[in-house]
Design a protein around this motif. Sequence first.
Motif, PDB file in Angstrom:
ATOM      1  N   VAL B  96       0.881  -1.161   0.000  1.00  0.00           N
ATOM      2  CA  VAL B  96       0.000   0.000   0.000  1.00  0.00           C
ATOM      3  C   VAL B  96       0.927   1.222   0.000  1.00  0.00           C
ATOM      4  O   VAL B  96       1.967   1.223   0.659  1.00  0.00           O
ATOM      5  CB  VAL B  96      -0.977  -0.017   1.200  1.00  0.00           C
ATOM      6  CG1 VAL B  96      -0.236  -0.015   2.527  1.00  0.00           C
ATOM      7  CG2 VAL B  96      -1.935   1.156   1.147  1.00  0.00           C
ATOM      8  N   ALA B  98       1.506   5.613  -0.024  1.00  0.00           N
ATOM      9  CA  ALA B  98       0.931   6.874   0.450  1.00  0.00           C
ATOM     10  C   ALA B  98       1.790   8.024  -0.050  1.00  0.00           C
ATOM     11  O   ALA B  98       2.997   7.864  -0.265  1.00  0.00           O
ATOM     12  CB  ALA B  98       0.856   6.881   1.978  1.00  0.00           C
ATOM     13  N   LYS B 122       1.225  -4.196   3.680  1.00  0.00           N
ATOM     14  CA  LYS B 122      -0.019  -4.324   4.434  1.00  0.00           C
ATOM     15  C   LYS B 122      -0.342  -5.784   4.721  1.00  0.00           C
ATOM     16  O   LYS B 122      -1.350  -6.088   5.362  1.00  0.00           O
ATOM     17  CB  LYS B 122      -1.173  -3.632   3.710  1.00  0.00           C
ATOM     18  CG  LYS B 122      -1.646  -4.302   2.418  1.00  0.00           C
ATOM     19  CD  LYS B 122      -2.846  -3.553   1.856  1.00  0.00           C
ATOM     20  CE  LYS B 122      -3.142  -3.899   0.406  1.00  0.00           C
ATOM     21  NZ  LYS B 122      -3.626  -5.253   0.159  1.00  0.00           N
ATOM     22  N   ALA B 126      -3.068  -4.377   9.546  1.00  0.00           N
ATOM     23  CA  ALA B 126      -3.621  -3.115   9.050  1.00  0.00           C
ATOM     24  C   ALA B 126      -2.631  -1.988   9.305  1.00  0.00           C
ATOM     25  O   ALA B 126      -2.717  -0.920   8.715  1.00  0.00           O
ATOM     26  CB  ALA B 126      -4.931  -2.805   9.769  1.00  0.00           C
ATOM     27  N   PHE B 128       0.151  -0.771   8.439  1.00  0.00           N
ATOM     28  CA  PHE B 128       1.232  -0.709   7.446  1.00  0.00           C
ATOM     29  C   PHE B 128       2.223   0.406   7.727  1.00  0.00           C
ATOM     30  O   PHE B 128       3.373   0.333   7.310  1.00  0.00           O
ATOM     31  CB  PHE B 128       0.647  -0.571   6.037  1.00  0.00           C
ATOM     32  CG  PHE B 128      -0.128   0.683   5.813  1.00  0.00           C
ATOM     33  CD1 PHE B 128       0.526   1.856   5.450  1.00  0.00           C
ATOM     34  CD2 PHE B 128      -1.508   0.707   5.966  1.00  0.00           C
ATOM     35  CE1 PHE B 128      -0.185   3.023   5.250  1.00  0.00           C
ATOM     36  CE2 PHE B 128      -2.221   1.873   5.776  1.00  0.00           C
ATOM     37  CZ  PHE B 128      -1.562   3.033   5.422  1.00  0.00           C
ATOM     38  N   PHE B 129       1.784   1.446   8.456  1.00  0.00           N
ATOM     39  CA  PHE B 129       2.690   2.578   8.708  1.00  0.00           C
ATOM     40  C   PHE B 129       3.965   2.160   9.436  1.00  0.00           C
ATOM     41  O   PHE B 129       4.992   2.816   9.316  1.00  0.00           O
ATOM     42  CB  PHE B 129       1.986   3.676   9.513  1.00  0.00           C
ATOM     43  CG  PHE B 129       1.170   4.608   8.659  1.00  0.00           C
ATOM     44  CD1 PHE B 129       1.782   5.425   7.718  1.00  0.00           C
ATOM     45  CD2 PHE B 129      -0.213   4.667   8.795  1.00  0.00           C
ATOM     46  CE1 PHE B 129       1.039   6.284   6.926  1.00  0.00           C
ATOM     47  CE2 PHE B 129      -0.960   5.526   8.005  1.00  0.00           C
ATOM     48  CZ  PHE B 129      -0.339   6.338   7.065  1.00  0.00           C
ATOM     49  N   TYR B 166      -3.715  -3.234  15.226  1.00  0.00           N
ATOM     50  CA  TYR B 166      -4.388  -2.559  16.334  1.00  0.00           C
ATOM     51  C   TYR B 166      -5.874  -2.853  16.385  1.00  0.00           C
ATOM     52  O   TYR B 166      -6.560  -2.417  17.295  1.00  0.00           O
ATOM     53  CB  TYR B 166      -4.165  -1.042  16.231  1.00  0.00           C
ATOM     54  CG  TYR B 166      -4.427  -0.476  14.851  1.00  0.00           C
ATOM     55  CD1 TYR B 166      -5.729  -0.276  14.393  1.00  0.00           C
ATOM     56  CD2 TYR B 166      -3.372  -0.157  14.002  1.00  0.00           C
ATOM     57  CE1 TYR B 166      -5.965   0.228  13.122  1.00  0.00           C
ATOM     58  CE2 TYR B 166      -3.601   0.352  12.733  1.00  0.00           C
ATOM     59  CZ  TYR B 166      -4.899   0.546  12.292  1.00  0.00           C
ATOM     60  OH  TYR B 166      -5.132   1.040  11.035  1.00  0.00           O
ATOM     61  N   GLY B 346      -2.934  11.022   7.315  1.00  0.00           N
ATOM     62  CA  GLY B 346      -2.041   9.866   7.247  1.00  0.00           C
ATOM     63  C   GLY B 346      -2.059   9.073   8.533  1.00  0.00           C
ATOM     64  O   GLY B 346      -3.091   8.544   8.953  1.00  0.00           O
ATOM     65  N   ASN B 347      -0.905   9.016   9.189  1.00  0.00           N
ATOM     66  CA  ASN B 347      -0.769   8.173  10.375  1.00  0.00           C
ATOM     67  C   ASN B 347      -1.307   8.798  11.652  1.00  0.00           C
ATOM     68  O   ASN B 347      -1.621   8.103  12.607  1.00  0.00           O
ATOM     69  CB  ASN B 347       0.708   7.797  10.578  1.00  0.00           C
ATOM     70  CG  ASN B 347       1.635   9.002  10.535  1.00  0.00           C
ATOM     71  OD1 ASN B 347       1.465   9.894   9.701  1.00  0.00           O
ATOM     72  ND2 ASN B 347       2.602   9.051  11.426  1.00  0.00           N
ATOM     73  N   ASP B 349      -3.883  11.027  14.094  1.00  0.00           N
ATOM     74  CA  ASP B 349      -5.253  11.474  14.326  1.00  0.00           C
ATOM     75  C   ASP B 349      -5.224  12.620  15.333  1.00  0.00           C
ATOM     76  O   ASP B 349      -4.755  12.436  16.460  1.00  0.00           O
ATOM     77  CB  ASP B 349      -6.110  10.340  14.900  1.00  0.00           C
ATOM     78  CG  ASP B 349      -6.204   9.144  13.956  1.00  0.00           C
ATOM     79  OD1 ASP B 349      -5.142   8.585  13.609  1.00  0.00           O
ATOM     80  OD2 ASP B 349      -7.320   8.781  13.573  1.00  0.00           O
ATOM     81  N   GLY B 370      -3.235   8.042  17.021  1.00  0.00           N
ATOM     82  CA  GLY B 370      -2.856   7.408  15.759  1.00  0.00           C
ATOM     83  C   GLY B 370      -1.579   6.610  15.898  1.00  0.00           C
ATOM     84  O   GLY B 370      -1.358   5.954  16.915  1.00  0.00           O
ATOM     85  N   ILE B 371      -0.728   6.703  14.880  1.00  0.00           N
ATOM     86  CA  ILE B 371       0.423   5.805  14.757  1.00  0.00           C
ATOM     87  C   ILE B 371       1.686   6.621  14.477  1.00  0.00           C
ATOM     88  O   ILE B 371       1.640   7.607  13.749  1.00  0.00           O
ATOM     89  CB  ILE B 371       0.167   4.820  13.588  1.00  0.00           C
ATOM     90  CG1 ILE B 371      -1.094   3.995  13.879  1.00  0.00           C
ATOM     91  CG2 ILE B 371       1.361   3.917  13.339  1.00  0.00           C
ATOM     92  CD1 ILE B 371      -1.648   3.305  12.665  1.00  0.00           C
ATOM     93  N   SER B 395      11.393  -0.244  18.335  1.00  0.00           N
ATOM     94  CA  SER B 395      11.100  -1.661  18.208  1.00  0.00           C
ATOM     95  C   SER B 395      12.170  -2.206  17.257  1.00  0.00           C
ATOM     96  O   SER B 395      12.874  -1.430  16.608  1.00  0.00           O
ATOM     97  CB  SER B 395       9.687  -1.796  17.631  1.00  0.00           C
ATOM     98  OG  SER B 395       9.356  -3.127  17.405  1.00  0.00           O
TER      99      SER B 395
END
Lengths: 489, 489
Positions: B96, B98, B122, B126, B128-129, B166, B346-347, B349, B370-371, B395
């Motif tokens: 996916v 962006a 993806k 879900a 994918f970011f 998530y 995008g990532n 919110d 968000g992310i 991570s």
Amino acid sequence: MGLDDPNKDSILKYEKKPTLVTIPRKSFVIAIINGQSHEIVFDIRLKSIVSDNVHKGYGFPILTVEEQILATQLPLKYPPFIASVHKRGLNLSELVCAGFTMGWFGEEKSSSRILTVDCFLKESTANFFVRPISGITMVADIDLMKIVEYHDREVEVVPTAENTDYRVSKQSPPFGPKQHSLASHQPQGPGFQINGHSVSWANWKFHIGFDVRAGIIISLASIYDLEKKKSRRVLYKGYISELYVPYQDPTEEFYFKTFFDAGEYGFGRSTVSLIPHHDCPPYAQFIDTYIHSSDGTPSLLKNAICVFEQYGNIMWRHTEAIIPNELIEESRTEVNLIVRTVVTVGNYDNVVDWEFKTSGSIKPAIALSGILEIKATHIKHKDEIKEDLHGKLVSENSIGIYHDHFYMYYLDFDIDGVHNSFEKTSLKTARISDGSSKRKSYWTTETQTAKTESDAKITIGYAPAELVVVNPNKKTAVGNEVGYRLIPA
Amino acid sequence: MGLDDPNKDSILKYEKKPTLVTIPRKSFVIAIINGQSHEIVFDIRLKSIVSDNVHKGYGFPILTVEEQILATQLPLKYPPFIASVHKRGLNLSELVCAGFTMGWFGEEKSSSRILTVDCFLKESTANFFVRPISGITMVADIDLMKIVEYHDREVEVVPTAENTDYRVSKQSPPFGPKQHSLASHQPQGPGFQINGHSVSWANWKFHIGFDVRAGIIISLASIYDLEKKKSRRVLYKGYISELYVPYQDPTEEFYFKTFFDAGEYGFGRSTVSLIPHHDCPPYAQFIDTYIHSSDGTPSLLKNAICVFEQYGNIMWRHTEAIIPNELIEESRTEVNLIVRTVVTVGNYDNVVDWEFKTSGSIKPAIALSGILEIKATHIKHKDEIKEDLHGKLVSENSIGIYHDHFYMYYLDFDIDGVHNSFEKTSLKTARISDGSSKRKSYWTTETQTAKTESDAKITIGYAPAELVVVNPNKKTAVGNEVGYRLIPA
């Protein structure tokens, strides 16, 4: 008097093996005997005095309620003050007096415990704090329990009582906007359990203590780690150790008003009963506590602490619209646990909250309420002001004197164990001049670990910084230190 | 396209006499015609074009959704990229992509509108970011709608999908703590009325507007003064004019990520539907809005805005224990009105709240959710780090790149009228050396009124200051200026 906590080492050992480890159960008494301040430790099991030391340094024991009551009755029998009251055409029966501690400005150590007593008019309003009888200074020696200094400098007007009474029962129209009510109910009951002084909620466990000086104390706060399947300590102990309220008026009547609300009046001693449905939501649970009179008699303080869950914020959300032909919408509602007390020291009410989040965050918060401390003035309008009033003319004849409220938190973190470090991460600008990037600059970070306590002193706000308490010996899977960030509000 | 607001003067005249005053009803269209940016104003009543100007300065029209969708499909048909994907052993159907706008770093004005396109995996999440295919840079010209620049610098590992999804439906044990629910209900219904775009609640009245670039706009906010028996204007217009998010990684792949979320993507265009019961409480009311596609076709955005009352805090309280033989306990619960939208660019919110209080305060608030935006790295553990990563290893194989979020508010105050001033009150230390007080120092205040807009520029946080917008022509009974204090959070 209060509980003389065993040392941390003993408590941690006892916590691990409560049936095997015996810890001392002691109380402390601070007593004035023949004009000397004794610090006495009493063993409750042995019913004997363990130690009795005379304090010879600066400072005095905390004020007792009885001392304050007696001191505030002195003016009413003090002829010079009675004359001053009559000179002003006021009635003694309309007065209410309050004791105010005096700051220390470098004078030689004094052997007397003194308190200034200010009087106010309570006639036709409960809001006497906004009706000071200014112009008079009275100093009481509370060991001798007599007035030792008296000045009536000037007759100052007393601000009007009109529109000052805050009691709902005394309000008259026009009334403010009427709000619609909310009926709320937890169908499964509260999500927390209170067992003695221990609270467990969601992934948290902690202990609620209460101290005459500090008020509410949160201790042994641990969070359950689902993946490691064990409870992990976060905070050994946290409380408000002091509230410093210095006023900024250098004149004779006000210069000394630089209060230490915890050390002089006692944050525990000044804790008040919460008003159910108003100070805490309808589904809150309450914890009582005991305070004591100066002869040691305990008295029950009903509803001293409330515990409740707070709903309504978004914990986390994301709408994902980028994946073709798929719309993902996720939103989790946040439920937090709040532990609340209210500490009223004279005119000010401090709403002291400890908020726990399932994310692992702890959010201590203060909401300050109550009444402004007022100094009377003949001035009715700003146009009449000729010199610095050291405050704001908030109403006719009323100055709200400039002041600060500094809340000091004692926070003993034990993140994954007792050996924690304090780290400060600053942002550092990096300039690019070699053409290696189209950027001219960017920021990166620089972390310093405090080596001594004085190394950890910081001024908050002057520059962006991340203040973190870490356990340098515990690492995450990718090698980051385990820690908590301190976020100044 | 959007509503071309009449000027303030016309609106204020119309507001006073809506039946007598006619105001123009116009819309604006920003269109690219033959590679030129046209700013077209259209009169809706006359059904004719009022003006058509070609923009010749820096900058480009806001991105349309269609452009972004088309641009993100380009890589999937671009042979060099397809080869890169195969080289990495990945599947095109798992991707996916962006579009990311590029910052301006002093280059000469370019005539092409460009967008970088980043692709993500993806497959099996879900989220994918957090799975970027790093090492590739693709630049698309969105007027030509083709890839004009392509670099495959290095094959970088893609972070794992494990534990990244998530969605509640994709979770597996162990689950986090289960919370008890709250059932809530307003027996009298909500305390506010929504009439078209106008909201009235308690002592407040205001208008909710919506703009493709700014998102929600609060305007004509007035509070009813019980004593003066009239409505008093506070805010002519308020909205978030920009959200600037500069990342701090100077390397080729990231240096240009310095986003203007409102100006480049549109805060209105990026507003998402709220999720009832999750983003807003059960008793919230929702307002729909319309957004438009690039050919002007309107499409309904359900539940774009929610309005609800929030209960639970203490508005004011006082316990009065100083008056002998009398205990006064008063506590008022606060009810506030919240107007909420969520803007997902995008990532991230952005939960954008406007909170109104009966005290007269307005509290705009942002909650960021968000992310994180992730950059991939071969590094799995902090010990492997040899140079500045320009972020934190959050991570395995995942760097959270350093960045800021700067929210800019446009606030046009009309406090008791249109002529307002901006005042800054600083604290000033006064030293006492003449022995006139036992105090050695105190602070007092110094107020400056900004004479020009640039005079009003301030750096928040470096020193204590009170920032106030006042109406210098309107005074309180005691002669203070009527004003609102700006309190940075």
